[in-house]
Enzyme design. Structure first.
Site, PDB file in Angstrom:
ATOM      1  N   ARG A   9      -0.101  -8.551   0.001  1.00  0.00           N
ATOM      2  CA  ARG A   9       0.544  -8.976   0.907  1.00  0.00           C
ATOM      3  C   ARG A   9       0.320  -8.177   2.026  1.00  0.00           C
ATOM      4  O   ARG A   9       0.136  -7.435   2.654  1.00  0.00           O
ATOM      5  CB  ARG A   9       2.203  -9.134   0.635  1.00  0.00           C
ATOM      6  N   HIS A  10      -0.670  -8.964   3.295  1.00  0.00           N
ATOM      7  CA  HIS A  10       0.068  -8.784   5.061  1.00  0.00           C
ATOM      8  C   HIS A  10       1.044  -7.521   5.543  1.00  0.00           C
ATOM      9  O   HIS A  10       2.286  -7.681   4.584  1.00  0.00           O
ATOM     10  CB  HIS A  10      -0.483  -9.503   5.967  1.00  0.00           C
ATOM     11  N   ALA A  11       0.274  -6.613   6.177  1.00  0.00           N
ATOM     12  CA  ALA A  11       1.340  -5.787   6.555  1.00  0.00           C
ATOM     13  C   ALA A  11       1.799  -6.192   7.406  1.00  0.00           C
ATOM     14  O   ALA A  11       2.504  -7.624   8.123  1.00  0.00           O
ATOM     15  CB  ALA A  11       0.953  -4.598   7.022  1.00  0.00           C
ATOM     16  N   ALA A 179       2.626  -5.375   3.152  1.00  0.00           N
ATOM     17  CA  ALA A 179       1.418  -4.120   2.615  1.00  0.00           C
ATOM     18  C   ALA A 179       1.360  -3.727   1.312  1.00  0.00           C
ATOM     19  O   ALA A 179       0.509  -2.673   0.914  1.00  0.00           O
ATOM     20  CB  ALA A 179       1.440  -2.913   3.489  1.00  0.00           C
TER      21      ALA A 179
END
Length: 228
Positions: A9-11, A179
């Site tokens: 997952r994106h930060a 993240a």
């Protein structure tokens, strides 16, 4: 043998800070940039010892691209390709989950190969963009398409940087903190099988690779609206 998948997952991005979902295609927050350092330190310690990563795939959104460029810069500098694919974008049609025009992204992120992005991106509302609409049927189908697309790839391991909602209710059934990451193998399939693609998670990431994410899974499609 199908590749091992490292799903990330994106930060933290700007819309996560105050839950302001009206921000169009938000960038990472300062905390998000620091989270990328933690992700890099943790995951890169496993490469190439446990994982031989040969491809990085990103949702064509600023926050996912920035996460990949910050956390996996070393791999990219060594020649690991980074490709954007529209199928890994987030679920809703809110401003924060709607991407920027590809020409704009190409100018901002020249390291990324955008040639594989569906030309309809970032449309999610017109008939042409129906495969990306916000419904249980469309999102589960998109998750299956995404896994089908990776199953026969030749790489030993692939990093995919995507979004919590899509990863949870469209692909894996598991929660992802900002993240955090999880590692999966494909369940074996026999030639000609029509059953759904399924993943088997590494025991070491059941609480997330950083130990930040909830352990209990949910059903695919959980909480999503049905097609009218």
């Amino acid at each position: 043998m199908p590749p091992t998948l490292i799903l990330v997952r994106h930060a933290e991005a700007l819309h996560n800070v105050d839950r302001d979902y009206t921000i169009p295609d938000p960038e990472l927050s300062e905390l998000g940039r620091r989270q990328c350092r933690d992700l890099k330190k943790n995951l890169m310690s496993k490469i190439p010892k446990e994982l031989d990563v040969e491809l990085i795939i990103v949702s064509p959104m600023k926050r996912t691209i920035e996460t990949a460029l910050l956390a996996f810069r070393g791999l990219i500098e060594k020649g690991v390709p980074i490709q954007a694919h529209a199928a890994w974008q987030e679920n809703s049609a809110a401003a924060c989950d709607t991407g920027s025009p590809i020409l704009k992204l190409e100018a901002e992120f020249p390291q990324v190969d955008f040639s594989h992005v569906d030309p309809v991106f970032p449309d999610k509302k017109s008939p042409a963009g129906a495969r990306y609409k916000y419904s249980r049927q469309a999102i589960i189908a998109r998750g299956q398409f995404s896994l089908h697309d990776l199953y026969d790839r030749p790489e030993k391991a692939i990093i995919v940087v995507s979004h919590s909602g899509f990863l949870r209710v469209g692909v894996t059934g598991y929660w992802f903190f900002n993240a955090d990451y999880r590692i999966f193998e494909f369940e074996e399939r026999q030639e000609g099988m029509t059953l759904p693609y399924k993943l088997r998670q590494w025991e070491s990431t059941v609480k997330g690779g950083l130990g930040l994410s909830w352990e209990d899974p949910v059903p695919l499609g959980d909480g999503l609206p049905d097609d009218p």
